[in-house]
Structures are given as C-alpha cells and as structure tokens.
Design an enzyme around this catalytic site. Structure first.
Site, PDB file in Angstrom:
ATOM      1  N   GLY A  96     117.112 134.065 150.254  1.00 46.15           N
ATOM      2  CA  GLY A  96     116.848 132.877 151.082  1.00 46.15           C
ATOM      3  C   GLY A  96     117.544 131.655 150.504  1.00 46.15           C
TER       4      GLY A  96
ATOM      5  N   ASP B 140     119.107 141.118 154.992  1.00 48.49           N
ATOM      6  CA  ASP B 140     117.817 140.918 155.652  1.00 48.49           C
ATOM      7  C   ASP B 140     116.793 141.562 154.723  1.00 48.49           C
ATOM      8  OD1 ASP B 140     115.465 141.094 157.064  1.00 48.49           O
ATOM      9  OD2 ASP B 140     116.409 141.663 158.958  1.00 48.49           O
ATOM     10  N   VAL B 141     115.979 140.744 154.076  1.00 53.13           N
ATOM     11  CA  VAL B 141     115.087 141.271 153.030  1.00 53.13           C
ATOM     12  C   VAL B 141     114.035 142.235 153.574  1.00 53.13           C
ATOM     13  CG1 VAL B 141     115.398 139.324 151.439  1.00 53.13           C
ATOM     14  CG2 VAL B 141     113.519 139.267 153.117  1.00 53.13           C
TER      15      VAL B 141
ATOM     16  N   ASN C 279     112.557 134.325 147.310  1.00 55.22           N
ATOM     17  CA  ASN C 279     112.327 133.028 147.959  1.00 55.22           C
ATOM     18  C   ASN C 279     112.446 133.104 149.482  1.00 55.22           C
ATOM     19  OD1 ASN C 279     112.556 129.872 148.055  1.00 55.22           O
ATOM     20  ND2 ASN C 279     114.430 130.611 149.034  1.00 55.22           N
TER      21      ASN C 279
ATOM     22  N   SER D 211     102.935 129.975 148.167  1.00 60.78           N
ATOM     23  CA  SER D 211     102.742 128.656 148.777  1.00 60.78           C
ATOM     24  C   SER D 211     101.339 128.159 148.468  1.00 60.78           C
ATOM     25  CB  SER D 211     102.923 128.745 150.295  1.00 60.78           C
ATOM     26  OG  SER D 211     102.429 127.574 150.913  1.00 60.78           O
TER      27      SER D 211
ATOM     28  N   TYR E 173     101.550 133.178 158.187  1.00 64.72           N
ATOM     29  CA  TYR E 173     102.308 132.627 157.058  1.00 64.72           C
ATOM     30  C   TYR E 173     101.425 132.546 155.809  1.00 64.72           C
ATOM     31  CZ  TYR E 173     104.927 129.315 154.196  1.00 64.72           C
ATOM     32  OH  TYR E 173     105.594 128.711 153.147  1.00 64.72           O
ATOM     33  N   VAL E 174     100.224 131.975 155.963  1.00 63.23           N
ATOM     34  CA  VAL E 174      99.330 131.795 154.811  1.00 63.23           C
ATOM     35  C   VAL E 174      98.897 133.158 154.252  1.00 63.23           C
ATOM     36  CG1 VAL E 174      97.110 130.844 154.055  1.00 63.23           C
ATOM     37  CG2 VAL E 174      98.580 129.534 155.603  1.00 63.23           C
ATOM     38  N   ALA E 175      98.581 134.103 155.148  1.00 66.38           N
ATOM     39  CA  ALA E 175      98.188 135.440 154.692  1.00 66.38           C
ATOM     40  C   ALA E 175      99.350 136.117 153.961  1.00 66.38           C
ATOM     41  CB  ALA E 175      97.739 136.293 155.882  1.00 66.38           C
TER      42      ALA E 175
ATOM     43  N   LYS F  35     101.673 134.670 152.247  1.00 65.19           N
ATOM     44  CA  LYS F  35     101.860 134.016 150.948  1.00 65.19           C
ATOM     45  C   LYS F  35     100.730 134.390 149.982  1.00 65.19           C
ATOM     46  CE  LYS F  35     105.784 132.040 151.684  1.00 65.19           C
ATOM     47  NZ  LYS F  35     106.958 132.380 150.865  1.00 65.19           N
TER      48      LYS F  35
HETATM   49  P1  NAI Z   1     113.754 127.525 154.673  1.00 68.04           P
HETATM   50  O1  NAI Z   1     113.163 128.059 155.936  1.00 68.04           O
HETATM   51  O2  NAI Z   1     114.659 126.344 154.746  1.00 68.04           O
HETATM   52  O3  NAI Z   1     114.549 128.657 153.877  1.00 68.04           O
HETATM   53  C1  NAI Z   1     114.280 130.009 154.011  1.00 68.04           C
HETATM   54  C2  NAI Z   1     115.567 130.768 153.813  1.00 68.04           C
HETATM   55  O4  NAI Z   1     115.264 132.158 153.974  1.00 68.04           O
HETATM   56  C3  NAI Z   1     116.638 130.430 154.856  1.00 68.04           C
HETATM   57  O5  NAI Z   1     117.883 130.233 154.219  1.00 68.04           O
HETATM   58  C4  NAI Z   1     116.662 131.642 155.769  1.00 68.04           C
HETATM   59  O6  NAI Z   1     117.931 131.899 156.348  1.00 68.04           O
HETATM   60  C5  NAI Z   1     116.264 132.740 154.795  1.00 68.04           C
HETATM   61  N1  NAI Z   1     115.724 133.919 155.471  1.00 68.04           N
HETATM   62  C6  NAI Z   1     114.862 133.963 156.525  1.00 68.04           C
HETATM   63  N2  NAI Z   1     114.631 135.231 156.896  1.00 68.04           N
HETATM   64  C7  NAI Z   1     115.345 136.011 156.043  1.00 68.04           C
HETATM   65  C8  NAI Z   1     115.516 137.404 155.911  1.00 68.04           C
HETATM   66  N3  NAI Z   1     114.903 138.265 156.746  1.00 68.04           N
HETATM   67  N4  NAI Z   1     116.308 137.880 154.929  1.00 68.04           N
HETATM   68  C9  NAI Z   1     116.948 137.024 154.086  1.00 68.04           C
HETATM   69  N5  NAI Z   1     116.840 135.678 154.178  1.00 68.04           N
HETATM   70  C10 NAI Z   1     116.044 135.189 155.133  1.00 68.04           C
HETATM   71  O7  NAI Z   1     112.513 127.197 153.719  1.00 68.04           O
HETATM   72  P2  NAI Z   1     112.376 126.285 152.392  1.00 68.04           P
HETATM   73  O8  NAI Z   1     111.680 125.038 152.738  1.00 68.04           O
HETATM   74  O9  NAI Z   1     113.656 126.233 151.658  1.00 68.04           O
HETATM   75  O10 NAI Z   1     111.327 127.204 151.589  1.00 68.04           O
HETATM   76  C11 NAI Z   1     111.763 128.235 150.734  1.00 68.04           C
HETATM   77  C12 NAI Z   1     110.594 129.071 150.273  1.00 68.04           C
HETATM   78  O11 NAI Z   1     109.561 128.250 149.757  1.00 68.04           O
HETATM   79  C13 NAI Z   1     109.950 129.910 151.371  1.00 68.04           C
HETATM   80  O12 NAI Z   1     109.469 131.114 150.812  1.00 68.04           O
HETATM   81  C14 NAI Z   1     108.772 129.047 151.803  1.00 68.04           C
HETATM   82  O13 NAI Z   1     107.764 129.806 152.397  1.00 68.04           O
HETATM   83  C15 NAI Z   1     108.350 128.493 150.456  1.00 68.04           C
HETATM   84  N6  NAI Z   1     107.602 127.254 150.516  1.00 68.04           N
HETATM   85  C16 NAI Z   1     108.183 126.119 151.031  1.00 68.04           C
HETATM   86  C17 NAI Z   1     107.473 124.948 151.072  1.00 68.04           C
HETATM   87  C18 NAI Z   1     108.040 123.690 151.622  1.00 68.04           C
HETATM   88  O14 NAI Z   1     107.264 122.750 151.846  1.00 68.04           O
HETATM   89  N7  NAI Z   1     109.337 123.598 151.854  1.00 68.04           N
HETATM   90  C19 NAI Z   1     106.082 124.879 150.557  1.00 68.04           C
HETATM   91  C20 NAI Z   1     105.591 126.123 150.029  1.00 68.04           C
HETATM   92  C21 NAI Z   1     106.339 127.261 150.011  1.00 68.04           C
END
Ligand code: NAI
Length: 248
Positions: free
Chosen positions: A13, A60-61, A87, A142, A155-157, A159
C-alpha cells in the site's frame, strides 16, 4: 550510522499516504525498499523518489499468487527479506454507514484486503525470514479498534483482526527470531483521511493529550524502531500512536 543499512523491506500500500512515508523513512535508514501496491503507477512514482534502489511491484494483497510473486521478486533482487510492513488496506473511498447498511460484497472485500491481505503477505515472506532466523513484520492496524468508531464496522473489525493476527503470528514465529508487532495510528492527515472526514485538519485535535493534527511523519519513527534491532525483545504488541487519545 543508519539503523537499517542493507536491510530489505517490503511496504504494501505504498503508492501514497502512510505507505509512501514509511518507504521514505526506511530508505532514509539505509534499507532497500520494495514498493508494493495495487496501483502500479503510484508505486512507481514512490519508488522513483527513492532513486535506483527501490523496486515497484503491482500486488493485490488479497491474492495469494500476487503475494508469492512479491516475495519471489524481492528475493530475486536482493536475496533476503528483513522487513514486511503490512500497510495496504481499503480505506480511501470507504463510505461510512450503519452496519446494517453495509453491502455484504463490500464487507467481504474489506476483509479480504485488510485482514486476509496481511496474513497472505506474512505467509509469503515468513519462509525466507525463518531461513535467515531474523525478520520484522509490522502490521498497520488502527486506533478505531480501540474507540469502536461507528459507521464502518467492516473496517474497524478488520483492524481488530489485524491485532489478533499480530498476536498469534508473534507467538508462532518468535522462536525463529521473527518479531511481529502492530501500529495503531490515530486519525492521520493523508489524502484518504482528508476525503473521509470534513474539517480533517481540526477533526481530532481537541481529543488527544497532544493538541495538534497527526501527520504521517508522526508514525515513521515508531515504524523504524519496530523494524530495527532496537526492538528485538518486543513482539505481539500494538503501539497506539495517536497523540494520547486512546490510552491503551
Ligand atoms: P490510503 O487509502 O491512502 O492508502 C492505502 C494504499 O493501499 C493505497 O495506495 C492503495 O492503492 C493500496 N491498496 C488498496 N487495496 C490494495 C490491495 N488490494 N493490494 C495492494 N494495495 C492496495 O490510506 P492511508 O491513509 O495512507 O492509510 C494507510 C494505512 O494506515 C491503512 O492500512 C489504513 O487503514 C491505516 N490507517 C490510516 C489512518 C489515517 O487516518 N490515515 C488511521 C489509522 C489507520
């Protein structure tokens, strides 16, 4: 001296947001970085920022074959895998709604990417880490799991599931010198979170002990610590990094 010189790190990600910030930090600490994302253009752009020493891969993870290819490509390039940062998640674009209104297909996809994905990626890299008798897996959970943040039950479940997975994997692979930990970020300013919540800049500011918005840079030090030998006796743990909002 950089803490991760010649370590090989996979970050999933990593096309944008936190994943991109993690790559920049790990590369800054001397690691060779594999930038893995379903979005190849984004992954390539992140890798380009790191110069010649990063490898962009489309993954695709949620697909076993993709995760195995990711591990193979890493081993083909550098011969080892020291760090996996799980991530990738479905976060951007997720509609928040009551749990009874979540379409079952959407539930399945969120679980497949956010929970099955970290398991598949860990499963793909662990044989190499076992051979090395060393490895660090850091799962991105999260803080919403601790707050029970409403209107995105899947989403919460997912995480929360990541925390359970972290604990079990830690117990199973500790004897091989592999540490598995999780980071639970608070609401952190990325493109995805800005889209999700109106007034993102001020949204959570008055709810924590530290009264300012969380930035991706607030998380990278914890990641580097958990990826380095400085944390070798810490495993199975979840570190909440949210400026003192959830006291876990
Ligand atoms: P984001 O949505 O910008 O980034 C997620 C990335 O994962 C994207 O680059 C997307 O293309 C990639 N992705 C999605 N599905 C995929 C798949 N099937 N295979 C491979 N890659 C895939 O999110 P962000 O804000 O950068 O968050 C990153 C991580 O941190 C996530 O796990 C999110 O749940 C977690 N998180 C984020 C928070 C926030 O406030 N930004 C708070 C708590 C946790």
């Amino acid at each position: 001296m950089a803490r991760l010189t010649d370590h090989v790190a996979i970050v999933t990600g990593a096309a944008q947001g936190l994943g991109r910030a993690f790559c920049v930090k790990l590369a800054g600490e001397g690691a060779h970085v594999v930038v893995a994302d379903i979005n190849l253009d984004g992954a390539t752009a992140t890798a380009r920022e790191m110069g010649n020493d990063a490898l962009a891969i489309q993954v695709d993870v949620s697909k076993e074959a993709d995760t195995l290819k990711m591990a193979e490509a890493t081993l083909a390039r550098w011969g080892r895998i020291d760090i996996l940062v799980n991530n990738a998640a479905i976060y951007q674009g997720l509609t928040r709604r009551p749990f009874e209104d979540i379409p079952p297909d959407e539930w399945d996809r969120v679980m497949a990417v956010n929970l099955k994905g970290p398991w598949l990626c860990a499963r793909a890299v662990v044989p190499a880490m076992k051979k090395q008798r060393r490895g660090k897996i850091v799962n991105i959970s999260s803080a919403t799991f601790f707050s029970g943040s409403p209107r995105w039950a899947h989403y919460v479940a997912s995480k929360g599931g990541v925390i359970g997975l972290t604990r079990v994997m830690a117990k199973e692979v500790g004897e091989y010198g592999i540490c598995v930990n999780a980071i639970a970020p608070g609401f952190t300013l990325t493109d995805a979170s800005r889209e999700l919540i109106a007034n993102a800049e001020t949204y959570a500011v008055d709810r924590g002990a530290i009264r300012r918005a969380e930035q991706p840079e607030d998380l990278v030090g914890t990641l580097a610590f958990l990826a380095s030998s400085e944390s070798d006796f810490i495993t199975g743990q979840t570190l909440v990094v949210d400026g003192g909002r959830q006291l876990h």
